[in-house]
Design a protein around this motif. Sequence first.
Motif, PDB file in Angstrom:
ATOM      1  N   PRO A 146      29.069  29.616 -37.790  1.00  0.00           N
ATOM      2  CA  PRO A 146      28.075  28.773 -38.710  1.00  0.00           C
ATOM      3  C   PRO A 146      26.658  28.646 -38.119  1.00  0.00           C
ATOM      4  O   PRO A 146      26.358  28.495 -37.041  1.00  0.00           O
ATOM      5  N   GLU A 147      25.901  28.758 -39.077  1.00  0.00           N
ATOM      6  CA  GLU A 147      24.496  28.432 -38.783  1.00  0.00           C
ATOM      7  C   GLU A 147      24.148  27.206 -37.960  1.00  0.00           C
ATOM      8  O   GLU A 147      23.130  27.202 -37.181  1.00  0.00           O
ATOM      9  N   ASP A 148      24.759  26.049 -38.518  1.00  0.00           N
ATOM     10  CA  ASP A 148      24.559  24.860 -37.842  1.00  0.00           C
ATOM     11  C   ASP A 148      25.645  24.610 -36.771  1.00  0.00           C
ATOM     12  O   ASP A 148      26.412  23.592 -36.798  1.00  0.00           O
TER      13      ASP A 148
ATOM     14  N   ASP B 241      28.655  20.980 -26.399  1.00  0.00           N
ATOM     15  CA  ASP B 241      27.100  21.628 -26.952  1.00  0.00           C
ATOM     16  C   ASP B 241      27.208  23.234 -27.209  1.00  0.00           C
ATOM     17  O   ASP B 241      27.218  23.837 -26.112  1.00  0.00           O
TER      18      ASP B 241
ATOM     19  N   GLY C 113      25.470  23.575 -33.856  1.00  0.00           N
ATOM     20  CA  GLY C 113      25.336  22.377 -33.159  1.00  0.00           C
ATOM     21  C   GLY C 113      26.154  21.301 -33.600  1.00  0.00           C
ATOM     22  O   GLY C 113      26.384  20.236 -32.951  1.00  0.00           O
ATOM     23  N   ASN C 114      26.866  21.420 -34.949  1.00  0.00           N
ATOM     24  CA  ASN C 114      27.533  20.431 -35.398  1.00  0.00           C
ATOM     25  C   ASN C 114      28.988  20.563 -35.279  1.00  0.00           C
ATOM     26  O   ASN C 114      30.028  20.001 -35.977  1.00  0.00           O
ATOM     27  N   TYR C 115      29.127  21.377 -34.353  1.00  0.00           N
ATOM     28  CA  TYR C 115      30.797  21.599 -34.183  1.00  0.00           C
ATOM     29  C   TYR C 115      30.980  21.521 -32.723  1.00  0.00           C
ATOM     30  O   TYR C 115      30.118  21.473 -31.747  1.00  0.00           O
TER      31      TYR C 115
ATOM     32  N   ARG D  58      34.334  20.773 -36.684  1.00  0.00           N
ATOM     33  CA  ARG D  58      33.243  19.960 -37.078  1.00  0.00           C
ATOM     34  C   ARG D  58      33.090  18.725 -36.124  1.00  0.00           C
ATOM     35  O   ARG D  58      34.099  17.781 -36.016  1.00  0.00           O
TER      36      ARG D  58
END
Length: 398
Positions: free
Chosen positions: A289-291, A311, A293-295, A330
């Motif tokens: 995922p591109e985000d 992180d 940091g949200n996982y 997530r």
Amino acid sequence: MIPSLRASYNQHFTAQLYQDFLNGMAEEAGEAPAFKVAETPVFIPAQLTAKLVQACDAIIDVIVRPDFKTLTKDAIPTGMHVPNETAHPHFMVIDFAVCKDEQGVLNPQLIELQGFPSLYTFQELMTRQFREHFNIPGTVNNYFNGLNDDTYLKLLQNVITGAYKTEEVILLEVRPHEQKTRIDFYYTEKKLGITPVCITDLIQEGKQLFYLKDGVKTRIKRMYNRVIFDDLLRQRPTLGEHVDLFQDLDVEWITHPNWFYRISKFTMPFIHNEFVPESCFLNQLPSIPEDLGNYVLKPLFSFAGQGVVIDITPEDIDQIKDPENWILQRKVQYAPAIETPDGPAYCEIRMMYIWEDGATRPLLVHNLARLSKSKMIGVTKDKSHTWIGGSCAFFEGV
């Protein structure tokens, strides 16, 4: 989280009341808790109570599917399968973080689930002692489905011992007298008559197991299993000679060890609900995922938060050699929802189930709570803080 109850509790709290509460538990159980017990319970408003029950029902809908064992056929690690698996687990717990949505409304988010017993007996003691030492109003309840202290303990007795004599049933653990949760073992023995026995004290004759009860060799017909088999394997080199629990034995398991793996993080990718964060087996991840940091990255076969990567970097994912044994989930943002005298605390709620033989679904019976002021929830962490640790919840609307 019920503002009026929170304000009243905080206002009337004293260090002496808290110490009397701790002393009351120690006096009844015969020993003080070896883990930090929080200074407060959690007060759950009716709206959040309803969401927790709704989320649990959606999760259980997956677990009671006719093909659930097929779905989870790869959940049990190689070499960890124990014969004579039961049709369902007798105990099951579901853990939720207390979060807030974009409108500031409290919502639960699934953290973990286990086909394994928790501190079922100790929670009766803790919640009753909270009521005895603090002003907990009758508008909130720690039990579900009409249970009270007496009927709850009777249900526990029936599920754990069944038609057997209490001396024919043991609580099985690895070095039970060294475990931080041993107060639960001692209180279980006091209330239900079940002796805690170390795996190293089992005696095998053919397929039968025995233990020494007051010096008398006694047949074991049922084991209330508190052994986490991952932990057993880690400790095996230091245990010395002991019975191999992976063989076909003439004994009943409550709960059977295979359910610890079937109902676990392995189950999460199969559950789709607004209160269950998106999860995916790492080996089935279409792309990073591109985000990212949200996982959060979680190993399937670990317990007590061990091995979790919060992180994450793409390099962390690339370095994993067994992606089939990991899930990418997530990230859940805990809300600092519990107001305490030295700053707000984060909270997890554990919904505790009992599944009787012959029942089509497990029954929600009790709960456990954890309070923390650090990034990782856990009763052994952030020891410098107060108003954190193991606790319980009192629910509005049950």
